[in-house]
Design an enzyme around this catalytic site. Structure first.
Site, PDB file in Angstrom:
ATOM      1  N   ARG A   1     -20.094  62.987 -38.386  1.00 21.59           N
ATOM      2  CA  ARG A   1     -19.907  63.667 -39.665  1.00 21.59           C
ATOM      3  C   ARG A   1     -21.211  64.274 -40.180  1.00 21.59           C
ATOM      4  O   ARG A   1     -21.404  64.402 -41.396  1.00 21.59           O
ATOM      5  CB  ARG A   1     -19.310  62.726 -40.720  1.00 21.59           C
ATOM      6  CG  ARG A   1     -17.860  62.364 -40.410  1.00 21.59           C
ATOM      7  CD  ARG A   1     -17.203  61.616 -41.549  1.00 21.59           C
ATOM      8  NE  ARG A   1     -15.837  61.251 -41.201  1.00 21.59           N
ATOM      9  CZ  ARG A   1     -15.147  60.286 -41.776  1.00 21.59           C
ATOM     10  NH1 ARG A   1     -15.682  59.577 -42.757  1.00 21.59           N
ATOM     11  NH2 ARG A   1     -13.913  60.017 -41.414  1.00 21.59           N
TER      12      ARG A   1
ATOM     13  N   ARG B   1     -20.496  66.481 -46.232  1.00 21.78           N
ATOM     14  CA  ARG B   1     -20.695  66.434 -47.677  1.00 21.78           C
ATOM     15  C   ARG B   1     -22.069  65.951 -48.135  1.00 21.78           C
ATOM     16  O   ARG B   1     -22.364  66.009 -49.318  1.00 21.78           O
ATOM     17  CB  ARG B   1     -19.606  65.561 -48.303  1.00 21.78           C
ATOM     18  CG  ARG B   1     -18.217  66.157 -48.156  1.00 21.78           C
ATOM     19  CD  ARG B   1     -17.143  65.167 -48.538  1.00 21.78           C
ATOM     20  NE  ARG B   1     -17.108  64.030 -47.627  1.00 21.78           N
ATOM     21  CZ  ARG B   1     -16.397  62.930 -47.835  1.00 21.78           C
ATOM     22  NH1 ARG B   1     -15.668  62.823 -48.926  1.00 21.78           N
ATOM     23  NH2 ARG B   1     -16.415  61.953 -46.955  1.00 21.78           N
TER      24      ARG B   1
ATOM     25  N   ARG C   1     -17.928  74.949 -48.337  1.00 25.49           N
ATOM     26  CA  ARG C   1     -16.600  74.359 -48.530  1.00 25.49           C
ATOM     27  C   ARG C   1     -15.910  74.921 -49.759  1.00 25.49           C
ATOM     28  O   ARG C   1     -14.686  75.099 -49.779  1.00 25.49           O
ATOM     29  CB  ARG C   1     -16.736  72.833 -48.642  1.00 25.49           C
ATOM     30  CG  ARG C   1     -15.471  72.060 -49.011  1.00 25.49           C
ATOM     31  CD  ARG C   1     -14.456  72.097 -47.882  1.00 25.49           C
ATOM     32  NE  ARG C   1     -13.260  71.344 -48.229  1.00 25.49           N
ATOM     33  CZ  ARG C   1     -12.226  71.849 -48.878  1.00 25.49           C
ATOM     34  NH1 ARG C   1     -12.231  73.128 -49.291  1.00 25.49           N
ATOM     35  NH2 ARG C   1     -11.164  71.107 -49.143  1.00 25.49           N
TER      36      ARG C   1
ATOM     37  N   ASP D   1     -10.687  68.608 -37.371  1.00 28.51           N
ATOM     38  CA  ASP D   1     -10.116  67.349 -37.834  1.00 28.51           C
ATOM     39  C   ASP D   1      -9.145  66.838 -36.788  1.00 28.51           C
ATOM     40  O   ASP D   1      -8.471  67.626 -36.119  1.00 28.51           O
ATOM     41  CB  ASP D   1      -9.386  67.529 -39.177  1.00 28.51           C
ATOM     42  CG  ASP D   1      -9.035  66.190 -39.808  1.00 28.51           C
ATOM     43  OD1 ASP D   1      -7.945  65.648 -39.482  1.00 28.51           O
ATOM     44  OD2 ASP D   1      -9.836  65.662 -40.595  1.00 28.51           O
TER      45      ASP D   1
ATOM     46  N   TYR E   1      -1.036  58.074 -37.637  1.00 28.00           N
ATOM     47  CA  TYR E   1      -0.881  58.923 -38.822  1.00 28.00           C
ATOM     48  C   TYR E   1       0.535  59.483 -38.906  1.00 28.00           C
ATOM     49  O   TYR E   1       1.108  59.591 -39.993  1.00 28.00           O
ATOM     50  CB  TYR E   1      -1.886  60.074 -38.785  1.00 28.00           C
ATOM     51  CG  TYR E   1      -3.249  59.725 -39.340  1.00 28.00           C
ATOM     52  CD1 TYR E   1      -3.489  59.739 -40.716  1.00 28.00           C
ATOM     53  CD2 TYR E   1      -4.299  59.394 -38.500  1.00 28.00           C
ATOM     54  CE1 TYR E   1      -4.741  59.436 -41.229  1.00 28.00           C
ATOM     55  CE2 TYR E   1      -5.565  59.094 -39.001  1.00 28.00           C
ATOM     56  CZ  TYR E   1      -5.768  59.113 -40.370  1.00 28.00           C
ATOM     57  OH  TYR E   1      -7.006  58.808 -40.883  1.00 28.00           O
TER      58      TYR E   1
END
Length: 343
Positions: free
Chosen positions: A25, A29, A38, A75, A151
């Site tokens: 990652r 962020r 973003r 993703d 998921y």
């Protein structure tokens, strides 16, 4: 030598005096330039499917930090979106996926067509490959069959995972069929990433933690082995990093039976155990605690040096044990890199 991909050499079994480094990652962020980028996308899926933006996000940490590896910005749930399930990313909640009740719910889109639907991702890979420094290894990735299938069964990630676990105990044939369908689409998806220019692949099994050993073998080891074998049968020869987060003592059979080239180690991995159970020439990747990276200071410095020393002599890629967190100070990342590069 200019242009030598140090990280790729380590994945191919060479040990390095100083380990190459990237961080899970790393594109995200904790970077102000990422947040600015973003903000331009209407939603997260739009971001992932816009090659100009996804490529820029992939390149940002390489520009800032000079990382030895760049990992594709995408993703793990894009595969389910391509297979015809509704996938949304809700702020503060995380991903929401259309729940399946049977394997046939994944038959809406044939595997090859599902891979075709992910064409924007391959364009991202091509753009990144063209812009990356020649010495930087480009890593493509996907979720492993269990984690992605989970998921689809649970409908979201923030659950106790009991629905999928109950399938493992009570509906093992259905679960195996779900994972087979996910794996086939994933194999074509990953093969296309390699065709577009990726140097290596990583399989994320984010929900491998806490499984009974017999179930771990059925839902982690067996499907991963089938996926790796499928990729090899398709002519994909690049190194494959497997990351079975929370594998614990099952790390040894995972590493030895799945066919992965290297293993990603999570935060709780114990260097003595890793070195005792894995072949000395098997590359490992990890595993600084992301929370320690936030705190920084002398304890972080000491742990970085401890991990470097623990894996000296074996092929080792320095990384985190899980993804970098948004509140991580940039100066702490820079400090880790300074220790790795200068001592």
């Amino acid at each position: 030598m200019a242009g030598t991909k140090k990280l790729l050499q380590v994945l191919q079994g060479e040990s390095a005096e100083r380990p190459p480094v990237w961080m899970m990652r790393q594109a995200g962020r904790h970077l102000p330039e990422y947040l600015e980028l973003r903000a331009r996308a209407k939603d997260f899926l739009d971001f992932c499917y816009t090659p100009s933006m996804a490529a820029e996000a992939t390149l940002q940490p390489v520009r800032r930090y000079g990382m030895d590896g760049a990992i594709l910005f995408a993703d793990i749930l894009l595969v389910l979106d391509a297979m015809g399930l509704s996938v949304e990313f809700e702020k503060g909640t995380g991903p929401l996926v259309e729940k399946i009740s049977a394997p046939a719910d994944l038959d809406r889109v044939p595997a090859i067509k599902a891979a075709d639907r992910l064409a924007p991702v391959y364009e991202t890979v091509s753009r990144v490959r063209e812009a990356l420094p020649s010495e930087t290894t480009l890593i493509g990735f996907a979720g492993s069959p269990w984690t992605v299938g989970l998921y689809a069964i649970e409908g979201r990630g923030k659950t106790d995972k009991s629905d999928a676990w109950r399938w493992a105990h009570g509906r093992p044939e259905d679960l195996a069929a779900v994972m087979d369908k996910v794996a086939e689409a994933t194999a074509h998806y990953l093969a296309r990433q390699i065709e577009a220019g990726a140097d290596a692949l990583m399989l994320f099994d984010s929900w491998a933690e806490g499984l009974p050993d017999n179930i771990f073998r059925e839902v982690i080891i067996a499907p991963t082995r089938k996926l790796v074998e499928r990729l090899r049968a398709m002519g994909i020869t690049v190194p494959i990093i497997g990351f079975p987060r929370g594998a614990g003592v099952m790390l040894e059979p995972y590493a030895k039976e799945t066919g992965v080239t290297a293993v990603g180690l999570d935060t709780a991995a114990v260097p003595f155990f890793v070195n005792a159970v894995l072949p000395p020439d098997m590359p490992v990747q990890g595993h600084l605690d992301p929370l320690l990276l936030i705190e920084g200071g002398e304890r972080m410095d000491a742990r970085v040096r401890e991990l470097m020393a623990a894996y000296a002599g074996r092929p080792h890629i320095f990384n985190l044990g899980h993804g970098i967190r948004p509140e991580t100070p940039i100066v702490n990342v820079e400090r880790v890199l300074k220790i790795l590069r200068e001592g």
